[in-house]
Design an enzyme around this catalytic site. Structure first.
Site, mmCIF file in Angstrom:
data_model
loop_
_atom_site.group_PDB
_atom_site.id
_atom_site.type_symbol
_atom_site.label_atom_id
_atom_site.label_comp_id
_atom_site.label_asym_id
_atom_site.label_seq_id
_atom_site.Cartn_x
_atom_site.Cartn_y
_atom_site.Cartn_z
ATOM 1 N N ASP A 63 -75.612 44.647 -38.752
ATOM 2 C CA ASP A 63 -75.039 43.324 -38.496
ATOM 3 C C ASP A 63 -75.544 42.274 -39.483
ATOM 4 O O ASP A 63 -76.467 42.519 -40.267
ATOM 5 C CB ASP A 63 -75.339 42.895 -37.048
ATOM 6 C CG ASP A 63 -76.793 43.131 -36.656
ATOM 7 O OD1 ASP A 63 -77.639 43.328 -37.543
ATOM 8 O OD2 ASP A 63 -77.081 43.113 -35.452
ATOM 9 N N ASP A 132 -80.784 41.474 -23.646
ATOM 10 C CA ASP A 132 -79.572 41.576 -22.833
ATOM 11 C C ASP A 132 -78.906 42.952 -23.000
ATOM 12 O O ASP A 132 -77.793 43.168 -22.549
ATOM 13 C CB ASP A 132 -78.576 40.460 -23.182
ATOM 14 C CG ASP A 132 -78.070 40.548 -24.631
ATOM 15 O OD1 ASP A 132 -78.504 41.458 -25.374
ATOM 16 O OD2 ASP A 132 -77.242 39.694 -25.019
ATOM 17 N N HIS A 134 -78.174 44.390 -25.926
ATOM 18 C CA HIS A 134 -77.293 44.572 -27.080
ATOM 19 C C HIS A 134 -77.887 45.565 -28.080
ATOM 20 O O HIS A 134 -79.100 45.702 -28.210
ATOM 21 C CB HIS A 134 -76.902 43.246 -27.752
ATOM 22 C CG HIS A 134 -77.983 42.525 -28.484
ATOM 23 N ND1 HIS A 134 -78.041 41.146 -28.530
ATOM 24 C CD2 HIS A 134 -79.019 42.943 -29.239
ATOM 25 C CE1 HIS A 134 -79.063 40.773 -29.258
ATOM 26 N NE2 HIS A 134 -79.678 41.838 -29.706
ATOM 27 N N GLU A 139 -72.913 42.066 -27.750
ATOM 28 C CA GLU A 139 -73.360 41.346 -26.570
ATOM 29 C C GLU A 139 -72.667 41.898 -25.318
ATOM 30 O O GLU A 139 -71.701 42.668 -25.421
ATOM 31 C CB GLU A 139 -73.034 39.853 -26.752
ATOM 32 C CG GLU A 139 -73.738 39.206 -27.946
ATOM 33 C CD GLU A 139 -75.242 38.981 -27.716
ATOM 34 O OE1 GLU A 139 -75.903 39.857 -27.142
ATOM 35 O OE2 GLU A 139 -75.741 37.911 -28.123
HETATM 36 C C1 GLP Z 1 -81.350 41.367 -33.055
HETATM 37 C C2 GLP Z 1 -80.565 42.441 -33.812
HETATM 38 C C3 GLP Z 1 -80.643 43.752 -33.106
HETATM 39 C C4 GLP Z 1 -82.077 44.021 -32.704
HETATM 40 C C5 GLP Z 1 -82.501 43.049 -31.656
HETATM 41 C C6 GLP Z 1 -83.942 43.209 -31.197
HETATM 42 O O1 GLP Z 1 -80.555 40.528 -32.329
HETATM 43 N N1 GLP Z 1 -79.207 42.094 -34.016
HETATM 44 O O2 GLP Z 1 -80.151 44.771 -33.946
HETATM 45 O O3 GLP Z 1 -82.183 45.309 -32.156
HETATM 46 O O4 GLP Z 1 -82.295 41.745 -32.105
HETATM 47 O O5 GLP Z 1 -84.791 42.434 -31.957
HETATM 48 P P1 GLP Z 1 -86.347 42.423 -31.834
HETATM 49 O O6 GLP Z 1 -86.828 43.701 -32.401
HETATM 50 O O7 GLP Z 1 -86.768 41.250 -32.638
HETATM 51 O O8 GLP Z 1 -86.671 42.302 -30.392
#
Ligand code: GLP
Length: 258
Positions: A63, A132, A134, A139
């Site tokens: 993404d 959440d 994702h 989402e």
């Molecule tokens: C972001 C990314 C995800 C990632 C998630 C968790 O929003 N788009 O791909 O898995 O957050 O992030 P973190 O590792 O900072 O908790």
């Protein structure tokens, strides 16, 4: 699905890096699907330290924020360059991140899907998980068959990702491009890494609960070759830990990782 619970976050990141390394050694032209977020930082540090040959690998990131230029340090392109690509011998033009600055975002997501297809599909997709549920930026209520597309971020996601924007959720973009859940499920193998107590509740729902569009990560239950790597904290709400530990300690495929 197999769940591996390591003693701490560092050990979980080490195992994840070792899994990726094994696949790169076995297939030098591996097509990697990559994730961002704080959880992955340790994985990329460890992966870079292994000094593997990535010269024939290609990569596709999950993404990118819309409206953040690749040169901006908040972009996922910049995240990947700084934390991994600039430290390994991958050919930069073989690394792909959706272009959140593209004038025609519809054309950009179609181009991205085509690029993945032309690369022969993704061999190994690395995933984190949002609070959440994702994966990528899929989402809640993302269709389980969704493809790469534009997605509005929830206020909760913007708050969680504020750390990378000086702590201010208002500075986190409202929209992103993300591979769809359907795109992710087409990868030949999936490794999801989650660490820390904040992920415990959602992780348990995603892997031991029902498959639901409300929790995109639950879709990995449909995948025939999926590993979930956790630390003790992220595993805190799982009900079948003894079984997962038994599998890790006894199944031959885990021998090299124990
Ligand atoms: C972001 C990314 C995800 C990632 C998630 C968790 O929003 N788009 O791909 O898995 O957050 O992030 P973190 O590792 O900072 O908790």
């Amino acid at each position: 699905m197999e769940i591996v619970i390591k003693s701490n976050a560092d050990a979980a990141a080490t195992l994840t890096a070792q899994l990726i390394a094994a696949r790169v050694r076995a297939k030098p032209d591996l097509v990697l699907g990559l994730a961002t977020g704080r959880t992955m930082e340790a994985v990329y540090t460890k992966l870079a330290a292994l000094e593997l040959d990535f010269s024939r690998c290609r990569s596709f990131n999950l993404d990118e924020y819309i409206g953040v230029p690749p040169t901006d340090k908040h972009s996922y392109r910049c995240y990947m360059d700084e934390r991994l690509f600039d430290k390994i011998n991958i050919v930069k033009t073989n690394t792909h991140v959706p272009d959140g600055m593209a004038p025609d975002l519809g054309a950009e997501v179609a181009r991205y899907e085509l690029l993945i297809k032309e690369a022969g599909g993704i061999d190994l997709q690395l995933l984190g998980i949002g609070e959440d549920g994702h994966i990528g930026f899929n989402e809640p209520l993302s269709a389980l068959m969704s493809r790469t597309r534009e997605k509005a971020l929830t206020p909760a996601t913007r708050r969680q990702n504020a750390g990378m924007f000086g702590g201010d959720p208002d500075r986190v973009p409202k929209r992103a491009l993300t591979m769809g859940v359907g795109t992710i499920l087409e990868a030949r193998e999936i490794v999801l890494l989650a660490t820390g107590p904040d992920k415990a509740a959602i992780l348990a729902k995603a892997v031991e609960g029902s498959i639901s569009a409300m929790i995109s990560a639950s879709a990995i239950q449909l995948h025939p070759r999926c590993k979930v790597v956790l630390d003790q904290d992220a595993a805190g709400a799982l009900t079948q830990r003894d079984y997962y530990d038994w599998v890790f300690q006894n199944e031959p495929e885990w021998q090299a990782y124990r």
